[in-house]
Design an enzyme around this catalytic site. Structure first.
Site, short mmCIF file in Angstrom:
data_model
loop_
_atom_site.label_atom_id
_atom_site.label_comp_id
_atom_site.label_asym_id
_atom_site.label_seq_id
_atom_site.Cartn_x
_atom_site.Cartn_y
_atom_site.Cartn_z
N ASN A 67 -11.60 -30.02 18.19
CA ASN A 67 -11.82 -31.42 18.58
C ASN A 67 -10.55 -31.91 19.29
O ASN A 67 -9.56 -32.20 18.65
CB ASN A 67 -12.10 -32.25 17.32
CG ASN A 67 -12.16 -33.74 17.63
OD1 ASN A 67 -12.29 -34.14 18.78
ND2 ASN A 67 -12.05 -34.57 16.59
N LYS A 84 -10.06 -34.58 20.73
CA LYS A 84 -9.91 -36.04 20.64
C LYS A 84 -9.63 -36.62 22.04
O LYS A 84 -10.08 -36.05 23.03
CB LYS A 84 -8.81 -36.41 19.66
CG LYS A 84 -8.95 -35.71 18.32
CD LYS A 84 -8.14 -36.39 17.25
CE LYS A 84 -8.12 -35.51 16.01
NZ LYS A 84 -7.86 -36.26 14.80
N HIS A 120 -17.51 -38.72 13.16
CA HIS A 120 -16.10 -38.45 12.86
C HIS A 120 -15.48 -39.70 12.21
O HIS A 120 -15.83 -40.82 12.58
CB HIS A 120 -15.35 -38.10 14.15
CG HIS A 120 -13.99 -37.52 13.91
ND1 HIS A 120 -12.91 -38.32 13.61
CD2 HIS A 120 -13.55 -36.25 13.88
CE1 HIS A 120 -11.85 -37.55 13.42
NE2 HIS A 120 -12.21 -36.29 13.58
N GLU A 167 -12.80 -41.14 12.67
CA GLU A 167 -12.18 -42.08 13.63
C GLU A 167 -13.25 -42.97 14.26
O GLU A 167 -12.98 -44.13 14.57
CB GLU A 167 -11.38 -41.29 14.68
CG GLU A 167 -10.11 -40.69 14.07
CD GLU A 167 -9.59 -39.44 14.75
OE1 GLU A 167 -10.03 -39.12 15.87
OE2 GLU A 167 -8.75 -38.76 14.14
N GLU A 185 -14.37 -33.53 6.07
CA GLU A 185 -13.05 -33.92 6.54
C GLU A 185 -12.51 -35.08 5.71
O GLU A 185 -12.82 -36.26 6.00
CB GLU A 185 -13.13 -34.36 8.00
CG GLU A 185 -13.60 -33.27 8.95
CD GLU A 185 -13.03 -33.48 10.33
OE1 GLU A 185 -12.38 -32.55 10.82
OE2 GLU A 185 -13.19 -34.56 10.90
N GLY A 211 -5.04 -35.40 10.70
CA GLY A 211 -3.89 -35.77 11.52
C GLY A 211 -2.65 -36.16 10.74
O GLY A 211 -1.72 -36.72 11.29
N SER A 219 -5.94 -31.30 9.19
CA SER A 219 -4.62 -30.65 9.27
C SER A 219 -4.69 -29.14 9.10
O SER A 219 -3.82 -28.53 8.46
CB SER A 219 -3.65 -31.27 8.26
OG SER A 219 -3.43 -32.64 8.58
#
Ligand code: PEP
Length: 254
Positions: A9, A11, A94, A96, A164, A170, A210
């Protein structure tokens, strides 16, 4: 045997030129690795050019999001039908998107249905926030998110789920292999209850948060984990290659 899936991904990183450079740096190396499905998820604007670069290889392409309508007056949105001409996968839900773009369980569900209808393979993301883990709500949260996303979905097709934990994305603070394995086993059980044993044994459930070359082997050695959704390390060719290579080596040794 579920074939592991490693999806990168990217991003909101890479211009079109940078995407070309990144793919050029890694596509030969990726192509040499067997036994793992390798998927790149660049920004929308680079899908077409990356599609050309990986043509004729086993590398697959995914988008990072889609809208749930097929077409219409939805300025700025990209429909699953448009994506279906370009790629095979689409990341949906996701954290985010949930956090910054206020995607609810209902929206995620509509997107999953629309993606499946268009023939795309969703990579459905679920995961708890730090406070939820600390208050012992991890299972409640992933259950609620998974059930909401899959409500009314008759056939999952090749849909994959990515577990996740938000606190691991991140942050450099990955879950442990054992933590991820336990929650992924729990998610598989939710799928089992909803869709039956054949589906739950076939569905790929990935870990994301991560993942790096230093910890990839720990995750890939776990019985329930079928691959990884990789963010930061997926835009560094050597790191992404290493994660894919380690996954292939571990699976071969099984
Ligand atoms: C992600 O974006 O899905 C992700 C897991 O990011 P990172 O690997 O950087 O934690």
């Amino acid at each position: 045997m579920r074939i592991p899936l490693i999806a990168g991904n990217w991003k909101m990183h890479t211009t079109v030129g940078e995407a070309v450079k990144l793919v050029t740096e890694m596509h030969r190396g990726l192509e040499e690795i067997d036994g793992v499905e390798k998927t790149l998820c660049p920004p929308f604007v680079s899908l077409a050019v990356v599609k050309e670069l990986i043509k004729g290889t086993s590398i697959k392409l995914g988008a990072q999001n889609c809208y749930y309508e097929e077409k219409g007056a939805f300025t700025g949105e990209i429909s699953p039908l448009m994506l279906a001409e370009l790629c095979e996968y689409v990341i949906i839900g996701h954290s985010e998107r949930r956090q910054y773009f206020h995607e609810t369980g209902e929206i995620v569900n509509k997107k999953v249905k629309a993606a499946l209808k268009a023939g795309l393979t969703p990579i459905l993301c679920v995961g708890e926030r730090l406070a939820e883990r600390e208050s012992g709500e991890t299972e409640d949260v992933v259950k609620e998110q998974t059930e909401a996303a899959l409500a009314g979905v008759e056939t999952l097709g090749s849909l994959a789920i990515a577990y996740e934990p938000v606190w691991a994305i991140g942050t450099g603070r990955a879950a442990t292999g054992a933590q991820a394995n336990e929650t992924i086993g729990f998610i598989r059980n939710i799928v089992d209850i909803k869709c039956g044993n054949a589906v739950s044994q076939n569905i790929r459930i990935l870990y994301g948060g991560s993942v790096t070359p230093a910890n990839a082997a720990e995750f890939m050695a776990q019985s329930e984990i079928d691959g990884a959704l990789v963010g930061g390390a997926s835009i560094k060719a050597d790191q992404f290659l290493s994660i894919v290579r380690q996954t292939a080596d571990i699976r071969r040794a099984r």
